[in-house]
Design an enzyme around this catalytic site. Structure first.
Site, PDB file in Angstrom:
ATOM      1  N   CYS A   1      82.203   4.325-124.508  1.00  0.00           N
ATOM      2  CA  CYS A   1      83.216   5.336-124.803  1.00  0.00           C
ATOM      3  C   CYS A   1      84.529   4.911-124.176  1.00  0.00           C
ATOM      4  CB  CYS A   1      82.767   6.682-124.225  1.00  0.00           C
ATOM      5  SG  CYS A   1      83.927   8.026-124.512  1.00  0.00           S
TER       6      CYS A   1
ATOM      7  N   HIS B   1      78.432  11.171-131.441  1.00  0.00           N
ATOM      8  CA  HIS B   1      79.197  10.852-130.228  1.00  0.00           C
ATOM      9  C   HIS B   1      80.586  11.504-130.300  1.00  0.00           C
ATOM     10  CE1 HIS B   1      80.630   7.980-126.985  1.00  0.00           C
ATOM     11  NE2 HIS B   1      81.756   8.460-127.464  1.00  0.00           N
ATOM     12  N   GLU B   2      81.265  11.323-131.446  1.00  0.00           N
ATOM     13  CA  GLU B   2      82.637  11.837-131.551  1.00  0.00           C
ATOM     14  C   GLU B   2      82.652  13.367-131.571  1.00  0.00           C
ATOM     15  OE1 GLU B   2      84.986   9.918-130.919  1.00  0.00           O
ATOM     16  OE2 GLU B   2      83.774   8.111-131.118  1.00  0.00           O
TER      17      GLU B   2
ATOM     18  N   HIS C   1      82.484  15.130-128.224  1.00  0.00           N
ATOM     19  CA  HIS C   1      83.739  15.251-127.467  1.00  0.00           C
ATOM     20  C   HIS C   1      84.406  16.607-127.705  1.00  0.00           C
ATOM     21  CE1 HIS C   1      84.295  11.374-125.567  1.00  0.00           C
ATOM     22  NE2 HIS C   1      84.064  10.711-126.693  1.00  0.00           N
TER      23      HIS C   1
HETATM   24 ZN    ZN Z   1      83.673   8.680-126.688  1.00  0.00          ZN
END
Ligand code: ZN
Length: 191
Positions: free
Chosen positions: A102, A144-145, A148
Site C-alpha cells: 500500500c 483493498h481500495e 480505504h
Molecule cells: Zn492502499
C-alpha cells in the site's frame, strides 16, 4: 493537474469513514479536477490504485489502473477505472491469500484474505451507474481500495503477522511462491 502528497499509516485521515458524494457534487469542476489529481498521483507513485483519503480528502472515490505495473509485475491489467460511492458484494465465501502492499504503508507487505468474486455497484466519474463483476487478483485490488473508504488498511486484514515483509524481503523470500499462486488464480479467473 497537481501531484498530491500521500498520507501514511498513523495519519487519522486513513482511519475515518469517508463520506458519500452526491451526483451534483461529483459533477462540479473542483471534484473533477480532484479526480484528475488522484489519477495523476496514482500514476506518479506507480500505484495499482489510490483512494481519496490517501490524499487527505475523506470522500468515497477510488482510482485503479494496472498496466505492466513495476510494483506488481504479476498483476493482470486493469483499465483506468474511477469508482464513486462503490459498494462491493461478495458472490462467494471463497477467498484467496493476497500478498498486498500500500502506498500509505511504505515498504511493508503482508498476506490478506480476499474474496475471489464480487459484484460492484458504483458511479463512474460522470455520474453514470456502473455494475460489474470482478474476479481473481483484480477483485483483491478492488477490496483493498474500497477498504480505504471505511478507514481500513490491509494491515487490519492480515491474519498471520509472520507474513509481514519489507519489499526487498518479499522479493527474496516470498515472491516466487506468491507468483505461483497468483498465476493459478489468474488462469482460473482470467483476471
Ligand atoms: Zn492502499
Amino acid at each position: 493537474m497537481t501531484l498530491r502528497k500521500i498520507a501514511t499509516v498513523g495519519h487519522p485521515v486513513l482511519r475515518e469513514r469517508s463520506r458519500e458524494l452526491t451526483r451534483e457534487e461529483l459533477l462540479q469542476p473542483d471534484t473533477q479536477a480532484f479526480i484528475d489529481d488522484l489519477i495523476e498521483t496514482m500514476h506518479d507513485a506507480n500505484g495499482a490504485g489510490l483512494a481519496a483519503p490517501q490524499i487527505y480528502v475523506p470522500i468515497r472515490i477510488i482510482a485503479m489502473e494496472v498496466k505492466k505495473n513495476p510494483r506488481y509485475p504479476y498483476k493482470p491489467d486493469i483499465p483506468l477505472t474511477v469508482l464513486v460511492n462503490p459498494v462491493l458484494e461478495p458472490l462467494t465465501d471463497e477467498t484467496f491469500d493476497n500478498y498486498e502492499g500500500c502506498l500509505s504503508v511504505p515498504n511493508l507487505r503482508g498476506v490478506a484474505p480476499r474474496f475471489t468474486q464480487l459484484r460492484v455497484t458504483a458511479l463512474d466519474r460522470h455520474g453514470n451507474t456502473i455494475e460489474q463483476t470482478v474476479r481473481g487478483l483484480t477483485a483483491g485490488t478492488y477490496q483493498h481500495e474500497c477498504d480505504h473508504l471505511d478507514g481500513l488498511l490491509f494491515l487490519d486484514r492480515v491474519r498471520d503477522t509472520k507474513t509481514l515483509a519489507t519489499w526487498a524481503d518479499f522479493e527474496r523470500f516470498h515472491m516466487a511462491a506468491f507468483v505461483e499462486r497468483a498465476t493459478a488464480l489468474v488462469a482460473r479467473y482470467g483476471s
